[in-house]
Design a protein around this motif. Structure first.
Motif, PDB file in Angstrom:
ATOM      1  N   GLU A  46       7.741 -15.344   1.853  1.00  0.00           N
ATOM      2  CA  GLU A  46       8.330 -14.087   1.427  1.00  0.00           C
ATOM      3  C   GLU A  46       8.707 -14.135  -0.048  1.00  0.00           C
ATOM      4  OE1 GLU A  46      12.163 -13.209   3.165  1.00  0.00           O
ATOM      5  OE2 GLU A  46      12.866 -15.272   2.976  1.00  0.00           O
ATOM      6  N   CYS A  47       8.654 -12.966  -0.658  1.00  0.00           N
ATOM      7  CA  CYS A  47       9.020 -12.835  -2.059  1.00  0.00           C
ATOM      8  C   CYS A  47      10.544 -12.809  -2.182  1.00  0.00           C
ATOM      9  CB  CYS A  47       8.429 -11.555  -2.641  1.00  0.00           C
ATOM     10  SG  CYS A  47       8.788 -11.301  -4.377  1.00  0.00           S
ATOM     11  N   THR A 105       5.299  -6.922  -8.600  1.00  0.00           N
ATOM     12  CA  THR A 105       4.827  -6.745  -7.227  1.00  0.00           C
ATOM     13  C   THR A 105       5.438  -7.797  -6.324  1.00  0.00           C
ATOM     14  OG1 THR A 105       2.896  -6.678  -5.760  1.00  0.00           O
ATOM     15  CG2 THR A 105       2.717  -8.082  -7.702  1.00  0.00           C
ATOM     16  N   TRP A 106       5.811  -7.396  -5.131  1.00  0.00           N
ATOM     17  CA  TRP A 106       6.351  -8.317  -4.123  1.00  0.00           C
ATOM     18  C   TRP A 106       5.269  -8.783  -3.161  1.00  0.00           C
ATOM     19  CZ3 TRP A 106       5.159  -6.476   0.577  1.00  0.00           C
ATOM     20  CH2 TRP A 106       4.960  -5.085   0.695  1.00  0.00           C
ATOM     21  N   ASN A 107       4.089  -8.207  -3.273  1.00  0.00           N
ATOM     22  CA  ASN A 107       3.006  -8.459  -2.329  1.00  0.00           C
ATOM     23  C   ASN A 107       2.320  -9.780  -2.637  1.00  0.00           C
ATOM     24  OD1 ASN A 107       0.715  -8.468  -0.749  1.00  0.00           O
ATOM     25  ND2 ASN A 107       0.181  -6.343  -1.153  1.00  0.00           N
ATOM     26  N   LYS A 108       2.465 -10.742  -1.739  1.00  0.00           N
ATOM     27  CA  LYS A 108       1.902 -12.072  -1.990  1.00  0.00           C
ATOM     28  C   LYS A 108       0.389 -12.040  -2.100  1.00  0.00           C
ATOM     29  CE  LYS A 108       1.972 -13.563   2.889  1.00  0.00           C
ATOM     30  NZ  LYS A 108       2.687 -12.415   3.472  1.00  0.00           N
ATOM     31  N   ASN A 109      -0.263 -11.031  -1.563  1.00  0.00           N
ATOM     32  CA  ASN A 109      -1.722 -10.951  -1.641  1.00  0.00           C
ATOM     33  C   ASN A 109      -2.199 -10.578  -3.040  1.00  0.00           C
ATOM     34  OD1 ASN A 109      -2.143 -11.568   1.127  1.00  0.00           O
ATOM     35  ND2 ASN A 109      -1.575  -9.480   1.650  1.00  0.00           N
ATOM     36  N   ARG A 110      -1.295 -10.202  -3.899  1.00  0.00           N
ATOM     37  CA  ARG A 110      -1.656  -9.861  -5.275  1.00  0.00           C
ATOM     38  C   ARG A 110      -1.367 -11.028  -6.226  1.00  0.00           C
ATOM     39  NH1 ARG A 110      -3.356  -5.067  -6.019  1.00  0.00           N
ATOM     40  NH2 ARG A 110      -2.971  -5.146  -8.267  1.00  0.00           N
ATOM     41  N   TYR A 111      -1.127 -12.193  -5.660  1.00  0.00           N
ATOM     42  CA  TYR A 111      -0.863 -13.397  -6.457  1.00  0.00           C
ATOM     43  C   TYR A 111      -1.948 -14.429  -6.162  1.00  0.00           C
ATOM     44  CZ  TYR A 111       3.829 -11.686  -7.602  1.00  0.00           C
ATOM     45  OH  TYR A 111       4.886 -10.958  -8.085  1.00  0.00           O
TER      46      TYR A 111
END
Length: 124
Positions: A46-47, A105-111
Motif C-alpha cells: 500500500e501507498c 499517484t498512489w497507484n502502485k501499478n504506475r510505479y
C-alpha cells in the motif's frame, strides 16, 4: 540501470519516529513522481505517501495524514519519509518507488521502478 536504495529503517518503540531516505540513480529523477509504499506480512503493498515531480503536491492516505511527511531534493536525487507517532501497525517493509510520470499517484501499478525495501519494526 535504475537504482533506488532505501536506508533508515530499524526498530523503534511505539510513539517514536524514523526517517527513511531513498537515493535514486539511472533515471530522470526530477521529472518523475516518487512514492513510499509498505507491505506487511500477508497484506497487500500500500501507498503511504507520494509526491509529484517538483515537491509541490503530496498525497497521504487518511491514516498517515499528520504522522508521515514526504519530501524530495531534486538536486541530490533523494526522497525522504519522516514518520512520527509510530505504532505497531506501522511495522512493515517500506519501499521507495519511482513513477511513470510527473504527477502524484498512489497507484502502485504506475510505479515501474522499486527499491529493495527497508524493514521498519515498531514495538509496543
Amino acid at each position: 540501470q535504475v537504482q533506488l536504495v532505501e536506508s533508515g529503517g530499524g526498530l523503534v518503540q511505539a510513539g517514536g519516529s524514523l526517517r527513511l531516505s531513498c537515493a535514486a540513480s539511472g533515471l530522470t529523477f526530477s521529472s518523475r513522481a516518487m512514492g513510499w509504499f509498505r507491505q506487511a506480512p500477508g497484506k497487500e503493498r500500500e501507498c503511504v505517501a507520494a509526491i509529484n515531480w517538483s515537491g509541490g503536491n503530496a498525497y497521504y492516505p487518511h491514516s498517515m495524514k499528520g504522522r508521515f511527511a514526504i519530501s524530495r531534493d531534486n538536486a541530490k536525487n533523494t526522497v525522504a519519509l519522516q514518520m512520527n507517532s509510530l505504532n505497531p501497525e506501522d511495522t512493515a517493509v517500506y519501499y521507495c518507488a519511482a513513477a511513470l510520470g510527473a504527477g502524484t499517484t498512489w497507484n502502485k501499478n504506475r510505479y515501474p521502478y522499486w527499491g529493495q525495501g527497508t524493514q521498519v519494526t515498531v514495538s509496543s
